[in-house]
Design an enzyme around this catalytic site. Structure first.
Site, PDB file in Angstrom:
ATOM      1  N   GLY A  48       0.832  -1.188   0.000  1.00  0.00           N
ATOM      2  CA  GLY A  48       0.000   0.000   0.000  1.00  0.00           C
ATOM      3  C   GLY A  48       0.871   1.245   0.000  1.00  0.00           C
ATOM      4  N   CYS A  49       0.307   2.343  -0.444  1.00  0.00           N
ATOM      5  CA  CYS A  49       1.102   3.572  -0.505  1.00  0.00           C
ATOM      6  C   CYS A  49       1.443   4.093   0.885  1.00  0.00           C
ATOM      7  CB  CYS A  49       0.388   4.641  -1.334  1.00  0.00           C
ATOM      8  SG  CYS A  49      -1.265   5.088  -0.753  1.00  0.00           S
ATOM      9  N   TRP A  50       0.481   4.120   1.793  1.00  0.00           N
ATOM     10  CA  TRP A  50       0.729   4.704   3.112  1.00  0.00           C
ATOM     11  C   TRP A  50       1.764   3.949   3.941  1.00  0.00           C
ATOM     12  CZ3 TRP A  50      -0.121   9.404   4.408  1.00  0.00           C
ATOM     13  CH2 TRP A  50      -1.196  10.122   3.875  1.00  0.00           C
ATOM     14  N   TYR A  71       7.672  10.213  -1.702  1.00  0.00           N
ATOM     15  CA  TYR A  71       7.561   9.344  -2.873  1.00  0.00           C
ATOM     16  C   TYR A  71       6.232   9.615  -3.567  1.00  0.00           C
ATOM     17  CZ  TYR A  71       5.325   6.451   0.831  1.00  0.00           C
ATOM     18  OH  TYR A  71       4.572   6.002   1.899  1.00  0.00           O
TER      19      TYR A  71
END
Length: 310
Positions: free
Chosen positions: A115-117, A287
Site C-alpha cells: 500500500g502507498c501509506w 515518494y
C-alpha cells in the site's frame, strides 16, 4: 516468446498508470480484455489463465475472485489490492525492505503489492527496530499527506468536480481503523498497533509520510546520527534500489519535503531529523503514491519476477 502480462482492472487509477509505464516496451506483451467483456467472469478467467503474470488492480473481493479464477493455471500474480498483503504464501512486494526481499519476489508465484501509506513508515522504522535502536513495542504514530488519486477513481472525480471548492487538507481515518494498519505493523516489525493519521491534499498525486519519535522514554536514547546511520546502512548495500537516504543535517526547513517531488517516478527519499537535547526525532519519506506507492512498485516487482532490468 515474450511474457504475457494481463492487467485485471486496467481502467482504474492504478491500472491506467501501469499501462502507461509499460507503453512502448518490446520485451513483454500486454494482453487486454475487450471492454464489453470486462464483467464476463469466463472471459476474465481465460485472460487470467493465459497470462504469465496477472496484475490485479481491483477491490479486495474481486482480487480474491481473480486468484480463484486462475486456479492451477500457473499464472503468477501481483495483487495491488489490500486482500493479500498480510496473507500466508504471499511475498511482500517491497524489494528494498530486506537484503533478500528482491530475491523472494523474483522467485514468488504470488506477490502482494504494498500500500502507498505503509511503505514510507516501514522503510524508516524496520531498519531501526532490527538494529535495536527502537523497541518493537514502541508506541508509534504516523502522519502524512497524499494526493487525492490515492482514493481511486471516485475520489479523483469528486475532487476534480469540486474545483476550487475542494478541501485543501482533509484528514480521514478518524476511527483509527485504517486498512493499512496490519500491513504497517507486520512489516515494520512492531508488536503494537501504530496510530495512523492520514491526510488527503488538494493535489493529484505524490505523498509524504512522517513518523515522529518521542525518544525520552527509552532506557537508552539513540541520537539522530545513530538513527540515520542505521537507516543509511540498510539501504547502502542493496542492488538496483530505488530508495535513497538524504544526508543527515540540522535544518529548519527544506524544499525537499515536497510530496510532489518524485511524481511519475519510482523513487523514494528518506530523511531523519532530530534534536538530541530534546530526545526527539522525525522520520520522513517522500515518494509518489502512484509510483513507488502503487503502479511503479507493481512494474518493479514484475521486472524482478521476469528477470528483466529497467
Amino acid at each position: 516468446m515474450k511474457p504475457k502480462i494481463f492487467i485485471d482492472g486496467e481502467h482504474g487509477t492504478t491500472g491506467l498508470q501501469i499501462r502507461a509505464r509499460l507503453a512502448g516496451r518490446d520485451d513483454i506483451e500486454v494482453i487486454s480484455i475487450p471492454v464489453e467483456r470486462r464483467k464476463d467472469a469466463a472471459a476474465r478467467a481465460d485472460f487470467l489463465r493465459a497470462a504469465d503474470i496477472a496484475i490485479l488492480c481491483l477491490p479486495d473481493a474481486a482480487a480474491k475472485e481473480s486468484v480463484a479464477l486462475i486456479g492451477d493455471a500457473g499464472t503468477r500474480v501481483i495483487d495491488a489490492s489490500t486482500a493479500h498483503r498480510v496473507a500466508d504464501g504471499w511475498a511482500y512486494g517491497f524489494p528494498e525492505m530486506d537484503r533478500e526481499q528482491a530475491k523472494k519476489i523474483a522467485a514468488a508465484k504470488l506477490v502482494a503489492n504494498p500500500g502507498c501509506w505503509p511503505q514510507g513508515p516501514i522503510a524508516t522504522l524496520r531498519p531501526l527496530i532490527q538494529a535495536g535502536l527502537i523497541p518493537a513495542d514502541f508506541p508509534v504514530t504516523m502522519n502524512g499527506i497524499s494526493g487525492y488519486s490515492g482514493g481511486g477513481r471516485q475520489m479523483v472525480e469528486d475532487y476534480e468536480a469540486k474545483g476550487d471548492d475542494a478541501p485543501e487538507f482533509l484528514p480521514y481515518g478518524l476511527t483509527f481503523q485504517h486498512k493499512h494498519v496490519p500491513e504497517l505493523k507486520l512489516y515494520s516489525g512492531l508488536t503494537r498497533d501504530p496510530l495512523m493519521q492520514p491526510v488527503v491534499g488538494d493535489f493529484a498525486q505524490g505523498m509524504m509520510t512522517a513518523v515522529p519519535l518521542q525518544l525520552g522514554t527509552l532506557d537508552r536514547i539513540p541520537t539522530g546520527a545513530e538513527l540515520h546511520a542505521a537507516i543509511a546502512d540498510h539501504y547502502a548495500g542493496l542492488q538496483d534500489s530505488v530508495v535513497e537516504v538524504a544526508p543527515y543535517e540540522a535544518v529548519e526547513r527544506t524544499a525537499e519535503l515536497n510530496p510532489e517531488s518524485y511524481n511519475d517516478t519510482n523513487r523514494m527519499r528518506l530523511h531523519v531529523f532530530a534534536n538530541d537535547d530534546r530526545a526527539q526525532a522525525m522520520l520522513v519519506a517522500v515518494y509518489d503514491n502512484l509510483g513507488k506507492g502503487a503502479s511503479g512498485a507493481a512494474v518493479q516487482n514484475m521486472d524482478l519476477m521476469l528477470g528483466l532490468k529497467h
